[in-house]
Design a protein around this motif. Structure first.
Motif, PDB file in Angstrom:
ATOM      1  N   THR A  40      -4.927 -12.065  -1.903  1.00  0.00           N
ATOM      2  CA  THR A  40      -4.009 -12.953  -2.600  1.00  0.00           C
ATOM      3  C   THR A  40      -4.433 -14.387  -2.345  1.00  0.00           C
ATOM      4  O   THR A  40      -5.252 -14.666  -1.465  1.00  0.00           O
ATOM      5  N   TRP A 161      13.588   2.029  -6.763  1.00  0.00           N
ATOM      6  CA  TRP A 161      12.232   1.900  -7.314  1.00  0.00           C
ATOM      7  C   TRP A 161      11.771   3.270  -7.767  1.00  0.00           C
ATOM      8  O   TRP A 161      11.586   4.162  -6.956  1.00  0.00           O
ATOM      9  N   VAL A 169      11.638  -4.687  -0.561  1.00  0.00           N
ATOM     10  CA  VAL A 169      10.587  -5.558  -1.080  1.00  0.00           C
ATOM     11  C   VAL A 169      10.300  -6.616  -0.025  1.00  0.00           C
ATOM     12  O   VAL A 169      11.217  -7.286   0.464  1.00  0.00           O
ATOM     13  N   ASP A 171       8.847 -10.054   1.748  1.00  0.00           N
ATOM     14  CA  ASP A 171       8.759 -11.468   1.391  1.00  0.00           C
ATOM     15  C   ASP A 171       7.342 -11.954   1.661  1.00  0.00           C
ATOM     16  O   ASP A 171       7.053 -12.583   2.676  1.00  0.00           O
ATOM     17  N   ASP A 174       2.628 -14.409  -3.254  1.00  0.00           N
ATOM     18  CA  ASP A 174       1.559 -13.995  -4.178  1.00  0.00           C
ATOM     19  C   ASP A 174       1.238 -12.502  -4.137  1.00  0.00           C
ATOM     20  O   ASP A 174       0.151 -12.090  -4.551  1.00  0.00           O
ATOM     21  N   ALA A 175       2.159 -11.676  -3.630  1.00  0.00           N
ATOM     22  CA  ALA A 175       1.932 -10.224  -3.634  1.00  0.00           C
ATOM     23  C   ALA A 175       3.280  -9.526  -3.684  1.00  0.00           C
ATOM     24  O   ALA A 175       4.207  -9.893  -2.962  1.00  0.00           O
ATOM     25  N   GLU A 176       3.396  -8.524  -4.557  1.00  0.00           N
ATOM     26  CA  GLU A 176       4.612  -7.727  -4.631  1.00  0.00           C
ATOM     27  C   GLU A 176       4.351  -6.404  -3.926  1.00  0.00           C
ATOM     28  O   GLU A 176       3.649  -5.532  -4.434  1.00  0.00           O
ATOM     29  N   VAL A 177       4.909  -6.296  -2.729  1.00  0.00           N
ATOM     30  CA  VAL A 177       4.693  -5.140  -1.860  1.00  0.00           C
ATOM     31  C   VAL A 177       6.057  -4.646  -1.395  1.00  0.00           C
ATOM     32  O   VAL A 177       6.934  -5.443  -1.060  1.00  0.00           O
ATOM     33  N   ALA A 178       6.241  -3.319  -1.364  1.00  0.00           N
ATOM     34  CA  ALA A 178       7.531  -2.758  -0.982  1.00  0.00           C
ATOM     35  C   ALA A 178       7.339  -1.558  -0.062  1.00  0.00           C
ATOM     36  O   ALA A 178       6.371  -0.807  -0.182  1.00  0.00           O
ATOM     37  N   ARG A 195       2.094  -3.751  -6.307  1.00  0.00           N
ATOM     38  CA  ARG A 195       1.938  -3.979  -7.742  1.00  0.00           C
ATOM     39  C   ARG A 195       0.603  -4.661  -8.010  1.00  0.00           C
ATOM     40  O   ARG A 195       0.268  -5.672  -7.383  1.00  0.00           O
ATOM     41  N   TRP A 200       1.285   0.118 -10.517  1.00  0.00           N
ATOM     42  CA  TRP A 200       1.621   0.243  -9.101  1.00  0.00           C
ATOM     43  C   TRP A 200       0.672   1.199  -8.391  1.00  0.00           C
ATOM     44  O   TRP A 200       0.281   2.225  -8.934  1.00  0.00           O
TER      45      TRP A 200
END
Length: 276
Positions: A40, A161, A169, A171, A174-178, A195, A200
């Motif tokens: 990222t 999800w 999710v 914090d 620049d990256a959506e990670v869960a 994502r 995904w």
């Protein structure tokens, strides 16, 4: 964003036919420690670490029973930190590590990134420190966290999800990670969803061991026995495997994979390397 699929630990246990459903009982199977490296703008995010430099330097620290059972190869070139350096980065560029769980073959390299924040479910970290059962004393090695990681813990609560609840999710810039709860193998085991521009990725850790378990519900007998021996909650593990099968069948935009299946790892790693 760019995502790399890394094998951070080859393992060659005996009993190829029992573990893969083909080949000879006397030959070895070929397993991997499938990790993700997410590039990222704010830094690197590592999903699981596989084995680390300390494991390579002192294999005895893994324990005799573990080494006899899974027969790790332990190449320095396969450690996450050396592969990251080969890509032109440094250990300090890894800002965050997200773990599926705290088994020794999933966090062996955590000490190679002492500045990274480490994201984990609170129940898993509690179990790691308590080591309340013989199984947990075998799987959880406190020496791996002697450097004092910057833990970021999460409770089982959050969003939904793709049919899963209590998804947290993270914090991360620049990256959506869960974190996706997939308990059963350990008390706080989770999947890690990332994502990407193409959809995904769901790293399911050790929620299953062969891709056939989430496609047609079958698995070689040796893997079924091993998973039963290693589980802390068999009912929850089987329920989560069923939910993963539903996800695979209904959501083609989600690519689901586990930690140790070599064929799936090689297929996904090859896709990343394709032109365009």
């Amino acid at each position: 964003m760019r995502v790399h699929h890394l094998n951070c630990g080859t393992m060659r246990p005996l009993g190829e036919r029992l573990l893969t459903g083909a080949g000879s009982l006397l030959r070895t199977a070929d397993l991997v420690c499938h990790c993700l490296l997410v590039e990222t703008a704010a830094g690197l995010v590592l999903v699981d670490t596989g084995f680390g430099l300390g494991d390579v330097a002192a294999p005895a620290g893994l324990g005799r029973s573990f080494r006899r059972a899974v027969r790790p190869v332990l190449r320095e070139s396969e450690t996450a930190v050396r592969q990251i350096e080969a890509l032109g980065f440094t250990a300090a560029d890894v800002t965050d590590i997200v773990v599926t769980h705290l088994d020794l073959d999933h966090i062996g390299g955590i000490g190679d990134f002492p500045r990274a924040r480490v994201h984990v479910y609170a129940d898993e970290l509690t179990a790691f420190h308590a080591r309340a059962t013989l199984l947990e004393r075998e799987r959880y090695h406190r020496r791996l966290v002697a450097h004092g990681p910057d833990w970021r813990t999460y409770d089982l609560a959050g969003d939904t999800w793709h049919g899963f609840s209590s998804v947290r999710v993270l914090d991360l810039p620049d990256a959506e990670v869960a974190l996706v709860p997939l308990v059963g193998h350990t008390r706080g085991h989770c999947g890690v969803a990332v994502r990407t521009p193409a959809g995904w990725l769901l790293h399911a850790g050790d929620a299953y061991f062969a891709q056939s378990e989430v496609t047609d519900g079958t698995a070689p007998v040796g893997l079924r026995v091993f998973q039963t021996l290693m589980q802390v909650d068999g009912r929850a593990r089987h329920e989560n495997q069923a939910r993963l099968r539903e996800l695979v069948g209904s959501s083609p935009e989600v690519t689901v994979f586990c930690a140790h299946d070599r064929a799936t790892f090689e297929r996904l790693a090859a896709q990343v390397k394709l032109p365009g």
